[in-house]
Design an enzyme around this catalytic site. Structure first.
Site, PDB file in Angstrom:
ATOM      1  N   PRO A 262       0.813  -1.224   0.000  1.00 27.05           N
ATOM      2  CA  PRO A 262       0.000   0.000   0.000  1.00 27.05           C
ATOM      3  C   PRO A 262       0.844   1.270   0.000  1.00 27.05           C
ATOM      4  O   PRO A 262       1.794   1.390   0.774  1.00 27.05           O
ATOM      5  CB  PRO A 262      -0.787  -0.112   1.320  1.00 27.05           C
ATOM      6  CG  PRO A 262       0.079  -0.957   2.204  1.00 27.05           C
ATOM      7  CD  PRO A 262       0.838  -1.903   1.314  1.00 27.05           C
ATOM      8  N   GLY A 263       0.505   2.196  -0.876  1.00 27.49           N
ATOM      9  CA  GLY A 263       1.168   3.503  -0.901  1.00 27.49           C
ATOM     10  C   GLY A 263       0.205   4.557  -0.377  1.00 27.49           C
ATOM     11  O   GLY A 263       0.310   5.039   0.744  1.00 27.49           O
ATOM     12  N   ARG A 300      -1.693  16.218  -9.244  1.00 31.01           N
ATOM     13  CA  ARG A 300      -2.737  15.196  -9.335  1.00 31.01           C
ATOM     14  C   ARG A 300      -4.062  15.704  -9.943  1.00 31.01           C
ATOM     15  O   ARG A 300      -4.668  15.009 -10.761  1.00 31.01           O
ATOM     16  CB  ARG A 300      -2.987  14.540  -7.975  1.00 31.01           C
ATOM     17  CG  ARG A 300      -1.740  13.895  -7.360  1.00 31.01           C
ATOM     18  CD  ARG A 300      -2.042  13.016  -6.163  1.00 31.01           C
ATOM     19  NE  ARG A 300      -2.765  11.834  -6.536  1.00 31.01           N
ATOM     20  CZ  ARG A 300      -4.026  11.618  -6.286  1.00 31.01           C
ATOM     21  NH1 ARG A 300      -4.720  12.521  -5.618  1.00 31.01           N
ATOM     22  NH2 ARG A 300      -4.638  10.518  -6.694  1.00 31.01           N
ATOM     23  N   CYS A 330       2.648  29.381 -15.772  1.00 29.04           N
ATOM     24  CA  CYS A 330       2.318  29.922 -17.076  1.00 29.04           C
ATOM     25  C   CYS A 330       1.534  28.959 -17.963  1.00 29.04           C
ATOM     26  O   CYS A 330       1.636  29.002 -19.179  1.00 29.04           O
ATOM     27  CB  CYS A 330       3.606  30.298 -17.786  1.00 29.04           C
ATOM     28  SG  CYS A 330       4.540  28.815 -18.199  1.00 29.04           S
ATOM     29  N   GLU A 331       0.812  28.034 -17.330  1.00 25.55           N
ATOM     30  CA  GLU A 331      -0.047  27.130 -18.087  1.00 25.55           C
ATOM     31  C   GLU A 331      -1.320  26.963 -17.301  1.00 25.55           C
ATOM     32  O   GLU A 331      -1.372  27.288 -16.117  1.00 25.55           O
ATOM     33  CB  GLU A 331       0.605  25.743 -18.211  1.00 25.55           C
ATOM     34  CG  GLU A 331       1.636  25.659 -19.283  1.00 25.55           C
ATOM     35  CD  GLU A 331       2.025  24.213 -19.555  1.00 25.55           C
ATOM     36  OE1 GLU A 331       1.127  23.385 -19.748  1.00 25.55           O
ATOM     37  OE2 GLU A 331       3.224  23.939 -19.559  1.00 25.55           O
ATOM     38  N   TYR A 358       1.931  11.089  -3.458  1.00 27.58           N
ATOM     39  CA  TYR A 358       2.149  11.576  -4.826  1.00 27.58           C
ATOM     40  C   TYR A 358       1.933  13.095  -4.933  1.00 27.58           C
ATOM     41  O   TYR A 358       1.482  13.597  -5.954  1.00 27.58           O
ATOM     42  CB  TYR A 358       1.247  10.821  -5.823  1.00 27.58           C
ATOM     43  CG  TYR A 358       1.333   9.315  -5.693  1.00 27.58           C
ATOM     44  CD1 TYR A 358       2.458   8.635  -6.133  1.00 27.58           C
ATOM     45  CD2 TYR A 358       0.309   8.573  -5.097  1.00 27.58           C
ATOM     46  CE1 TYR A 358       2.559   7.250  -5.986  1.00 27.58           C
ATOM     47  CE2 TYR A 358       0.404   7.197  -4.947  1.00 27.58           C
ATOM     48  CZ  TYR A 358       1.529   6.542  -5.392  1.00 27.58           C
ATOM     49  OH  TYR A 358       1.623   5.187  -5.243  1.00 27.58           O
TER      50      TYR A 358
HETATM   51  N1  LLP Z   1       2.995  -1.502  -6.017  1.00 26.04           N
HETATM   52  C1  LLP Z   1       3.299  -1.198  -7.290  1.00 26.04           C
HETATM   53  C2  LLP Z   1       4.043  -2.169  -8.082  1.00 26.04           C
HETATM   54  C3  LLP Z   1       2.896   0.031  -7.834  1.00 26.04           C
HETATM   55  O1  LLP Z   1       3.189   0.329  -9.087  1.00 26.04           O
HETATM   56  C4  LLP Z   1       2.180   0.960  -7.021  1.00 26.04           C
HETATM   57  C5  LLP Z   1       1.772   2.265  -7.552  1.00 26.04           C
HETATM   58  C6  LLP Z   1       1.902   0.605  -5.686  1.00 26.04           C
HETATM   59  C7  LLP Z   1       2.315  -0.639  -5.221  1.00 26.04           C
HETATM   60  C8  LLP Z   1       1.174   1.526  -4.741  1.00 26.04           C
HETATM   61  O2  LLP Z   1      -0.093   1.854  -5.206  1.00 26.04           O
HETATM   62  P1  LLP Z   1      -1.063   2.711  -4.247  1.00 26.04           P
HETATM   63  O3  LLP Z   1      -1.337   1.871  -3.014  1.00 26.04           O
HETATM   64  O4  LLP Z   1      -0.362   3.955  -3.893  1.00 26.04           O
HETATM   65  O5  LLP Z   1      -2.291   2.952  -5.037  1.00 26.04           O
HETATM   66  N2  LLP Z   1       0.578   8.836  -9.035  1.00 26.04           N
HETATM   67  C9  LLP Z   1      -0.727   8.206  -9.034  1.00 26.04           C
HETATM   68  C10 LLP Z   1      -0.686   6.806  -8.495  1.00 26.04           C
HETATM   69  C11 LLP Z   1       0.228   5.907  -9.295  1.00 26.04           C
HETATM   70  C12 LLP Z   1       0.520   4.617  -8.638  1.00 26.04           C
HETATM   71  C13 LLP Z   1       1.689   3.937  -9.302  1.00 26.04           C
HETATM   72  N3  LLP Z   1       1.996   2.670  -8.739  1.00 26.04           N
HETATM   73  C14 LLP Z   1      -1.693   9.096  -8.271  1.00 26.04           C
HETATM   74  O6  LLP Z   1      -1.285  10.136  -7.748  1.00 26.04           O
HETATM   75  O7  LLP Z   1      -2.890   8.792  -8.202  1.00 26.04           O
END
Ligand code: LLP
Length: 402
Positions: A262-263, A300, A330-331, A358
Site C-alpha cells: 500500500p502507498g 494530481r 504559465c499554463e 504523490y
Molecule cells: N505496487 C506497485 C508495483 C505500484 O506500481 C504501485 C503504484 C503501488 C504498489 C502503490 O499503489 P497505491 O497503493 O499507492 O495505489 N501517481 C498516481 C498513483 C500511481 C501509482 C503507481 N503505482 C496518483 O497520484 O494517483
C-alpha cells in the site's frame, strides 16, 4: 481515529514555516498501518509501504519504526530505504522497464526482487541460476483502478509478464533452474472493490502449482482512500475476510504468505498542502483564485483529474461562494473548477487535503519555482524535514559554460 489537524495547527505551521508547505501527520500514518494489521491479524499477511508515494527520509524512518516493511520502484528508493535503516529482508524492489544492471545492483544489496520482463528473467537466469531467489511480476489481464492512467493490470498494460506467456516463463525456469519464490501482481491504484483482489488471487491459484518453491504471493497495492466527506475507502476488513476465504476454499496446501504494497493508503490522508492566495480575479463567468502554487507542486488534479478537498482556513465562517482555484504558473493549472469555499480574500490560507501521497513526490521546479518545504507533525511538535528550495538549488547542477 485521529482527527485531522485543526485549522489552528495548520495556520501555526504556515506562520512558522511559510507557504507553500507540505505538512504530514505521523500519527495518521501509524493509524492507517494499525488498520491493516488489525484487519489481517488472523492471516499470514505482511505489508510493504510503496514508498514512491512519499520518500522523505523521516517518513521512511517513521514507517520503519512502526514495523511496516518497504516497497521500492527504483534502485535509489531501495538505497534510501537502507539509509533509513531498513534491513535488506524488509526491502522489496518491484521495477519496470529497467536495465539489467539495476537488478544486479539490487541483488548485491540483498533485497527482494520482482522481475517484470522475460528479457530480464532470462538474463538473471543465465547469470545467477538457482543461487538467488526472485519473484516474478505478472500481468493478470484484469482491468482495475480509479482511471486508465493508474490501471496497470489490464491486457494492454506494459507492466509485468502477461499470464498468457506463462509457458515461456516456465521454460526459462527449467532452462536456468531459476529459484522463484513469489508471484506478484499489481492491478492499479484506487481499487475500491475487494473482488478485484480475489480475482487476482484466482488467476494466481491457476498457475501456482507450476511453481514448487513459492513462499508467498504479492498482491501489490492500490487500496482506495476517501477524498471527500462520505467517500468510500477500500473495506480492509472485508478484504481480509475475502483473502482468508479464498485460501480456505482452495486445495493449495502449502502455507503461503500474502504480501501487499500500500502507498496511498498509508500516506495520502496524513498530508496537507498549505497555500496562500495571491490574487482574486473576478470575470463575467468565473471568480478565479490564484494561489502561490500550481501543478509544479501538486499535479494530481491536472494529471489524473484527482479531487482534493480544499478549505479556506483563514475564513472558516465566511459566506460560501463558488470559485475556480488556480495556480501561478504559465499554463492552465486549475486545481478545482466551481468549488464551494468560504469567502476567499487575498492573503487567505487554502489547504489541500489528501496531499501526502504523490504530492511533493511528483513536484518539479517548472517555471524555476522552488519546491515547497516539508514539515512533520510528530509527538505534538512540528519539525522541518525538508527546507524550501533556494535560488542556489536552481543552479546547483547546471554547468555554466558561457
Ligand atoms: N505496487 C506497485 C508495483 C505500484 O506500481 C504501485 C503504484 C503501488 C504498489 C502503490 O499503489 P497505491 O497503493 O499507492 O495505489 N501517481 C498516481 C498513483 C500511481 C501509482 C503507481 N503505482 C496518483 O497520484 O494517483
Amino acid at each position: 481515529m485521529s482527527e485531522h489537524l485543526s485549522n489552528e495547527q495548520l495556520i501555526q505551521a504556515a506562520h512558522q514555516f511559510g507557504t507553500p508547505l507540505y505538512l504530514y501527520h505521523a500519527e495518521k500514518i501509524s493509524e492507517q498501518y494499525n488498520k491493516l494489521t488489525t484487519a489481517f491479524n488472523k492471516s499470514n499477511v505482511v505489508f510493504f509501504y510503496a514508498c514512491k508515494a512519499l520518500t522523505n527520509i523521516n517518513i521512511l524512518k517513521h514507517i520503519k519504526n512502526i514495523g511496516c516493511n518497504i516497497d521500492c520502484s527504483s534502485i535509489n528508493e531501495a538505497k534510501l530505504a537502507l539509509h533509513a535503516g531498513f534491513t535488506p529482508e524488509r526491502v522489496l524492489y518491484t521495477s519496470n522497464g529497467i536495465a539489467f544492471e539495476e537488478i544486479e545492483e539490487a541483488k548485491n544489496l540483498g533485497i527482494h526482487i520482482n522481475i517484470d520482463s522475460i528479457s530480464n528473467l532470462e538474463k538473471f537466469g543465465k547469470k545467477f541460476g538457482h543461487s538467488y531467489p526472485v519473484g516474478i511480476r505478472l500481468r493478470p489481464n484484469i482491468m482495475a483502478g480509479g482511471n486508465l492512467k493508474i490501471s496497470t493490470g489490464h491486457d494492454k498494460s506494459k507492466f509485468g509478464i502477461p499470464v498468457d506467456q506463462i509457458d515461456e516463463v516456465l521454460n526459462l525456469i527449467d532452462k536456468y533452474n531459476l529459484h522463484i519464490k513469489d508471484l506478484h501482481i499489481h492491478t492499479g491504484s484506487e481499487i475500491k472493490d475487494v473482488e478485484v483482489f480475489v480475482k487476482g488471487i484466482e488467476v494466481l491459484f491457476e498457475i501456482m502449482p507450476k511453481f514448487n518453491e513459492l513462499e508467498f504471493i504479492d498482491l501489490g497495492g492500490g487500496f482506495k482512500v476517501p477524498y471527500k466527506d462520505g467517500d468510500a475507502e477500500t473495506d480492509i476488513n472485508l478484504l481480509a475476510e475475502k483473502v482468508k476465504e479464498a485460501f480456505d476454499n482452495h486445495p493449495y496446501h502449502k502455507p503461503l504468505q500474502v504480501w501487499f504494497e500500500p502507498g496511498k493508503f498509508m500516506v495520502s490522508e496524513c498530508g496537507y498542502f498549505i497555500t496562500e492566495v495571491n490574487v482574486l480575479k473576478q470575470t463575467k463567468t468565473t471568480d478565479f483564485i490564484g494561489v502561490n502554487s500550481g501543478f509544479n507542486h501538486l499535479i494530481r488534479p491536472m494529471f489524473y483529474d484527482a479531487y482534493h478537498k480544499i478549505k479556506n482556513i483563514s475564513n472558516p465562517d465566511g459566506e460560501v461562494k463558488h470559485y475556480a482555484v488556480t495556480g501561478n504558473i504559465c499554463e492552465t493549472d486549475t486545481f478545482a473548477w466551481d468549488r464551494k469555499l468560504n469567502e476567499v480574500r487575498e492573503g487567505d490560507l487554502l489547504v489541500f487535503y489528501n496531499a501526502g501521497a504523490y504530492g511533493f513526490e511528483m513536484s518539479s521546479n517548472f517555471n524555476s519555482r522552488y519546491k515547497p518545504a516539508e514539515v512533520l507533525f510528530i509527538n505534538n511538535e512540528f519539525h522541518l524535514i525538508r527546507k524550501r528550495d533556494s535560488f542556489e538549488d536552481l543552479l546547483k547542477n547546471q554547468v555554466e559554460i558561457l
